[in-house]
Motif scaffolding. Structure first.
Motif, PDB file in Angstrom:
ATOM      1  N   ALA A   5       0.751  -1.206  -0.010  1.00  0.00           N
ATOM      2  CA  ALA A   5       0.148  -0.059   0.024  1.00  0.00           C
ATOM      3  C   ALA A   5       0.782   1.244   0.033  1.00  0.00           C
ATOM      4  CB  ALA A   5      -1.083   0.001   1.162  1.00  0.00           C
ATOM      5  N   LYS A   6       0.393   2.355  -0.633  1.00  0.00           N
ATOM      6  CA  LYS A   6       1.246   3.499  -1.188  1.00  0.00           C
ATOM      7  C   LYS A   6       1.527   4.277   0.268  1.00  0.00           C
ATOM      8  CE  LYS A   6       1.273   4.298  -5.834  1.00  0.00           C
ATOM      9  NZ  LYS A   6       1.462   5.230  -6.865  1.00  0.00           N
ATOM     10  N   ALA A   7       0.309   4.098   1.174  1.00  0.00           N
ATOM     11  CA  ALA A   7       0.312   4.770   2.607  1.00  0.00           C
ATOM     12  C   ALA A   7       1.399   4.155   3.440  1.00  0.00           C
ATOM     13  CB  ALA A   7      -0.813   4.821   3.179  1.00  0.00           C
ATOM     14  N   GLU A   8       1.609   2.934   3.472  1.00  0.00           N
ATOM     15  CA  GLU A   8       2.591   2.188   4.322  1.00  0.00           C
ATOM     16  C   GLU A   8       4.019   2.487   3.855  1.00  0.00           C
ATOM     17  OE1 GLU A   8       2.430  -0.084   6.964  1.00  0.00           O
ATOM     18  OE2 GLU A   8       0.417   0.834   7.257  1.00  0.00           O
ATOM     19  N   VAL A   9       4.144   2.397   2.484  1.00  0.00           N
ATOM     20  CA  VAL A   9       5.572   2.762   2.019  1.00  0.00           C
ATOM     21  C   VAL A   9       5.840   4.073   2.256  1.00  0.00           C
ATOM     22  CG1 VAL A   9       6.827   3.081  -0.255  1.00  0.00           C
ATOM     23  CG2 VAL A   9       5.404   1.103  -0.032  1.00  0.00           C
ATOM     24  N   ALA A  10       5.070   5.034   2.265  1.00  0.00           N
ATOM     25  CA  ALA A  10       5.021   6.440   2.556  1.00  0.00           C
ATOM     26  C   ALA A  10       5.621   6.564   4.152  1.00  0.00           C
ATOM     27  CB  ALA A  10       3.835   7.185   2.060  1.00  0.00           C
ATOM     28  N   ARG A  11       4.853   5.890   4.743  1.00  0.00           N
ATOM     29  CA  ARG A  11       5.049   6.117   6.202  1.00  0.00           C
ATOM     30  C   ARG A  11       6.372   5.373   6.698  1.00  0.00           C
ATOM     31  NH1 ARG A  11       4.004   2.738  10.755  1.00  0.00           N
ATOM     32  NH2 ARG A  11       3.153   1.054   9.388  1.00  0.00           N
ATOM     33  N   HIS A  12       6.676   4.320   6.179  1.00  0.00           N
ATOM     34  CA  HIS A  12       8.045   3.688   6.362  1.00  0.00           C
ATOM     35  C   HIS A  12       9.152   4.394   5.758  1.00  0.00           C
ATOM     36  CE1 HIS A  12       6.738   0.084   8.522  1.00  0.00           C
ATOM     37  NE2 HIS A  12       5.734   0.006   7.676  1.00  0.00           N
ATOM     38  N   ALA A  55      16.297   0.516  -1.756  1.00  0.00           N
ATOM     39  CA  ALA A  55      14.826   0.354  -1.179  1.00  0.00           C
ATOM     40  C   ALA A  55      14.202   1.531  -1.106  1.00  0.00           C
ATOM     41  CB  ALA A  55      14.605  -0.512  -0.073  1.00  0.00           C
ATOM     42  N   ALA A  56      14.946   2.623  -0.456  1.00  0.00           N
ATOM     43  CA  ALA A  56      14.463   4.120  -0.349  1.00  0.00           C
ATOM     44  C   ALA A  56      14.277   4.698  -1.672  1.00  0.00           C
ATOM     45  CB  ALA A  56      15.444   4.860   0.518  1.00  0.00           C
ATOM     46  N   ASP A  57      15.068   4.508  -2.685  1.00  0.00           N
ATOM     47  CA  ASP A  57      15.080   5.084  -3.894  1.00  0.00           C
ATOM     48  C   ASP A  57      13.983   4.597  -4.642  1.00  0.00           C
ATOM     49  OD1 ASP A  57      17.279   6.600  -3.593  1.00  0.00           O
ATOM     50  OD2 ASP A  57      18.622   5.145  -4.664  1.00  0.00           O
ATOM     51  N   ALA A  58      13.811   3.062  -4.525  1.00  0.00           N
ATOM     52  CA  ALA A  58      12.658   2.161  -5.221  1.00  0.00           C
ATOM     53  C   ALA A  58      11.199   2.839  -4.511  1.00  0.00           C
ATOM     54  CB  ALA A  58      12.729   0.903  -4.932  1.00  0.00           C
ATOM     55  N   ALA A  59      11.245   3.114  -3.176  1.00  0.00           N
ATOM     56  CA  ALA A  59      10.038   3.759  -2.419  1.00  0.00           C
ATOM     57  C   ALA A  59       9.847   5.105  -3.333  1.00  0.00           C
ATOM     58  CB  ALA A  59      10.135   3.713  -1.135  1.00  0.00           C
ATOM     59  N   GLU A  60      10.805   5.817  -3.286  1.00  0.00           N
ATOM     60  CA  GLU A  60      10.401   7.307  -3.732  1.00  0.00           C
ATOM     61  C   GLU A  60      10.009   7.200  -5.382  1.00  0.00           C
ATOM     62  OE1 GLU A  60      14.266   9.052  -3.132  1.00  0.00           O
ATOM     63  OE2 GLU A  60      13.549   9.616  -1.130  1.00  0.00           O
ATOM     64  N   ARG A  61      10.541   6.050  -6.017  1.00  0.00           N
ATOM     65  CA  ARG A  61      10.073   5.972  -7.229  1.00  0.00           C
ATOM     66  C   ARG A  61       8.554   5.491  -7.442  1.00  0.00           C
ATOM     67  NH1 ARG A  61      15.007   3.668  -8.283  1.00  0.00           N
ATOM     68  NH2 ARG A  61      14.067   1.717  -8.435  1.00  0.00           N
ATOM     69  N   TYR A  62       8.189   4.428  -6.527  1.00  0.00           N
ATOM     70  CA  TYR A  62       7.059   4.064  -6.664  1.00  0.00           C
ATOM     71  C   TYR A  62       5.961   4.889  -6.205  1.00  0.00           C
ATOM     72  CZ  TYR A  62       3.314   0.995  -4.564  1.00  0.00           C
ATOM     73  OH  TYR A  62       2.021   0.182  -4.482  1.00  0.00           O
ATOM     74  N   LEU A  63       6.192   5.804  -5.158  1.00  0.00           N
ATOM     75  CA  LEU A  63       5.250   7.032  -4.502  1.00  0.00           C
ATOM     76  C   LEU A  63       5.171   7.969  -5.421  1.00  0.00           C
ATOM     77  CD1 LEU A  63       6.431   6.941  -0.737  1.00  0.00           C
ATOM     78  CD2 LEU A  63       4.237   5.708  -1.842  1.00  0.00           C
ATOM     79  N   GLY A  64       6.266   8.456  -6.505  1.00  0.00           N
ATOM     80  CA  GLY A  64       6.177   9.463  -7.527  1.00  0.00           C
ATOM     81  C   GLY A  64       5.712   9.020  -8.652  1.00  0.00           C
ATOM     82  N   ASP A  66       3.642   6.366 -11.850  1.00  0.00           N
ATOM     83  CA  ASP A  66       2.862   5.503 -11.896  1.00  0.00           C
ATOM     84  C   ASP A  66       3.077   3.932 -12.062  1.00  0.00           C
ATOM     85  OD1 ASP A  66       2.102   5.439 -15.414  1.00  0.00           O
ATOM     86  OD2 ASP A  66       3.874   5.677 -14.490  1.00  0.00           O
ATOM     87  N   LEU A  67       2.321   3.065 -11.862  1.00  0.00           N
ATOM     88  CA  LEU A  67       2.916   1.677 -11.677  1.00  0.00           C
ATOM     89  C   LEU A  67       3.649   1.121 -12.891  1.00  0.00           C
ATOM     90  CD1 LEU A  67      -0.157   0.223  -9.897  1.00  0.00           C
ATOM     91  CD2 LEU A  67       1.816   0.782  -8.873  1.00  0.00           C
ATOM     92  N   ALA A  68       3.160   1.388 -14.211  1.00  0.00           N
ATOM     93  CA  ALA A  68       3.673   1.146 -15.485  1.00  0.00           C
ATOM     94  C   ALA A  68       5.147   1.301 -15.400  1.00  0.00           C
ATOM     95  CB  ALA A  68       2.961   1.567 -16.680  1.00  0.00           C
ATOM     96  N   LEU A  69       5.433   2.754 -15.156  1.00  0.00           N
ATOM     97  CA  LEU A  69       6.740   3.319 -14.845  1.00  0.00           C
ATOM     98  C   LEU A  69       7.759   2.761 -13.902  1.00  0.00           C
ATOM     99  CD1 LEU A  69       8.871   5.248 -16.281  1.00  0.00           C
ATOM    100  CD2 LEU A  69       8.077   6.912 -14.511  1.00  0.00           C
ATOM    101  N   TYR A  70       7.069   2.373 -12.614  1.00  0.00           N
ATOM    102  CA  TYR A  70       7.768   1.628 -11.581  1.00  0.00           C
ATOM    103  C   TYR A  70       8.332   0.282 -12.144  1.00  0.00           C
ATOM    104  CZ  TYR A  70       8.366  -0.907  -7.407  1.00  0.00           C
ATOM    105  OH  TYR A  70       8.799  -1.542  -6.161  1.00  0.00           O
ATOM    106  N   PHE A  71       7.322  -0.548 -12.832  1.00  0.00           N
ATOM    107  CA  PHE A  71       7.658  -1.941 -13.089  1.00  0.00           C
ATOM    108  C   PHE A  71       8.869  -1.751 -14.541  1.00  0.00           C
ATOM    109  CE2 PHE A  71       3.965  -3.449 -11.057  1.00  0.00           C
ATOM    110  CZ  PHE A  71       4.506  -4.481 -10.207  1.00  0.00           C
ATOM    111  N   ALA A  72       8.605  -0.900 -15.216  1.00  0.00           N
ATOM    112  CA  ALA A  72       9.561  -0.512 -16.178  1.00  0.00           C
ATOM    113  C   ALA A  72      10.883  -0.509 -15.898  1.00  0.00           C
ATOM    114  CB  ALA A  72       9.280   0.440 -17.327  1.00  0.00           C
ATOM    115  N   ASN A  73      11.074   0.305 -14.805  1.00  0.00           N
ATOM    116  CA  ASN A  73      12.421   0.623 -14.083  1.00  0.00           C
ATOM    117  C   ASN A  73      12.929  -0.310 -13.149  1.00  0.00           C
ATOM    118  OD1 ASN A  73      12.788   2.991 -15.606  1.00  0.00           O
ATOM    119  ND2 ASN A  73      11.560   4.165 -14.070  1.00  0.00           N
ATOM    120  N   ARG A  74      12.237  -1.302 -12.898  1.00  0.00           N
ATOM    121  CA  ARG A  74      12.561  -2.319 -11.911  1.00  0.00           C
ATOM    122  C   ARG A  74      13.648  -3.311 -12.455  1.00  0.00           C
ATOM    123  NH1 ARG A  74       8.381  -5.754  -8.662  1.00  0.00           N
ATOM    124  NH2 ARG A  74      10.243  -6.232  -7.480  1.00  0.00           N
TER     125      ARG A  74
END
Length: 97
Positions: A5-12, A55-64, A66-74
């Protein structure tokens, strides 16, 4: 694949950054270091990374992004399209009679 959940990622991520600042301000503070490492581990688990910085960089990308871009950069391996499974080694079946 389930996504956190984006809220959990943002909180952590927020906790990780706060403990990072405290640890950098007082490197000898064992409590700050322990909490920083603990929140880094949690981010690693949430984001599927082995390094807290990644993980912190991935979380920032994930929160900022859309999902297609997130998976493309993983950089994950592409999955098989036909859904075929491979048999684990050592579990050969007996020939049919």
């Amino acid at each position: 694949m389930l996504l956190p959940a984006k809220a959990e990622v943002a909180r952590h991520l927020e906790q990780y950054r706060a403990w990072e600042r405290l640890m950098l301000a007082a490197p000898a503070d064992r409590l700050a270091r322990d909490n920083f490492e603990s929140t880094g581990y949690t981010l690693c688990v949430l984001m599927g990374k082995r390094c807290a910085r990644e993980a912190a960089d991935a979380a920032e990308r994930y929160l900022g992004a859309d999902l297609a871009l997130y998976f493309a950069n993983r950089g994950t391996r592409p999955r098989r399209r036909n859904g075929a499974r491979t048999r684990p080694t050592g579990l050969a079946t007996a020939p049919a009679r």
